[in-house]
Design an enzyme around this catalytic site. Structure first.
Site, PDB file in Angstrom:
ATOM      1  N   ASN A 186     -10.255  -3.404  -7.070  1.00 40.71           N
ATOM      2  CA  ASN A 186      -9.409  -2.417  -7.757  1.00 40.71           C
ATOM      3  C   ASN A 186      -9.934  -2.022  -9.146  1.00 40.71           C
ATOM      4  O   ASN A 186      -9.463  -1.046  -9.737  1.00 40.71           O
ATOM      5  CB  ASN A 186      -7.960  -2.903  -7.872  1.00 40.71           C
ATOM      6  CG  ASN A 186      -7.182  -2.802  -6.574  1.00 40.71           C
ATOM      7  OD1 ASN A 186      -6.228  -3.539  -6.345  1.00 40.71           O
ATOM      8  ND2 ASN A 186      -7.569  -1.870  -5.699  1.00 40.71           N
ATOM      9  N   ASP A 224       0.839  -1.198   0.000  1.00 39.54           N
ATOM     10  CA  ASP A 224       0.000   0.000   0.000  1.00 39.54           C
ATOM     11  C   ASP A 224       0.876   1.250   0.000  1.00 39.54           C
ATOM     12  O   ASP A 224       1.993   1.239   0.532  1.00 39.54           O
ATOM     13  CB  ASP A 224      -0.900  -0.014   1.248  1.00 39.54           C
ATOM     14  CG  ASP A 224      -2.138   0.856   1.063  1.00 39.54           C
ATOM     15  OD1 ASP A 224      -2.276   1.494   0.004  1.00 39.54           O
ATOM     16  OD2 ASP A 224      -2.967   0.897   1.992  1.00 39.54           O
TER      17      ASP A 224
END
Ligand code: FPP
Length: 232
Positions: free
Chosen positions: A64, A16
């Protein structure tokens, strides 16, 4: 029974902070993903040195697809170009590449490069690098149940039945899941496998990670006492 772990057999990584890394440098988000790939290579090399057997990287989640079309297509094109282009790297370091996720939902050119990469690296035995793509933990559990029922509509859905029908049943459950960029969420990653996983959350943004972070994770893991629901 108390088991004092040494290094995780299977490490899961939620990468991340690529976007924030790029934003801090006034670069497009895609530059963060490219730099993130460099970090992935440093991390898998050190994981191999440390004796970790399997590392699963959360590359692209089932959620995503909500990102901009430009970012999604960049990530897909990165997969196509780098899986082919980095073959000599995987072979040099004995890295076997495996995939986890709903691969049939990916563009055909990505599916092809995935199949080619699995075949080209299948004899590498130093470490397995598992790329979770179009991956969601809930989705994987649903697909495992469907595989059982496809085999036999009366299949007895036990824990063992689900575990043996996950995407990579030969891969042991994850021992430790780590996340970069100071976020403390699981985000639908390895839900079934994480039942007894240790967790580690680190501040550094993913593109800044390197081998030193792997050493820190191994140290942190070695300090944990795993009881698997038993008593110490
Ligand atoms: C999360 O950061 C990162 C991703 C969703 C993509 C990770 C992909 C790579 C590192 C590339 C891997 C490529 C290959 C070929 C294996 P974010 O974008 O959510 O960061 P932010 O929270 O700072 O916006």
């Amino acid at each position: 029974m108390e088991v004092k772990p040494v290094v995780p057999t299977h490490l899961g990584i939620i990468m991340d902070g690529n976007g924030r890394w790029a934003q801090k440098r006034a670069l497009p988000r895609t530059a963060g993903h490219l730099e993130g790939l460099k970090a992935l290579k440093k991390v898998i090399k050190e994981a191999s040195v440390q004796g970790i057997g399997f590392v699963t990287f959360y590359v692209f989640s089932t959620e995503n697809w909500k990102r901009s079309e430009q970012e999604v297509s960049y990530l897909m094109s990165l997969l196509v170009s780098k899986l082919h282009g980095e073959l000599s790297f995987y072979n040099q370091y004995g890295i076997r590449i495996l995939f986890r996720g709903d691969l049939e939902g990916l563009p055909k050119d990505v599916q092809k490069v995935i199949n080619d990469t699995v075949t080209s690296t299948q004899n590498n035995s130093k470490i397995s690098c598992i790329l979770a793509i179009n991956y969601g933990g809930r989705n994987e559990i649903c697909r495992a149940v469907h595989r059982c029922l496809d085999e036999d509509p009366a299949y007895n859905i036990t824990e063992e039945a689900i575990a043996s029908h996950l995407d990579l049943p030969q891969v042991p459950p994850v021992d430790m899941i780590v996340r970069s960029a100071n976020e403390k969420r699981l985000s639908n990653f390895l839900l079934w496998d994480s039942a007894y996983a240790e967790f580690g959350f680190y501040e550094k943004l993913w593109p800044d990670w390197n081998g030193e972070d792997v050493k820190q994770i191994c140290f942190d893991f070695s300090q944990r006492v795993r009881k698997y629901g038993g008593v110490q």
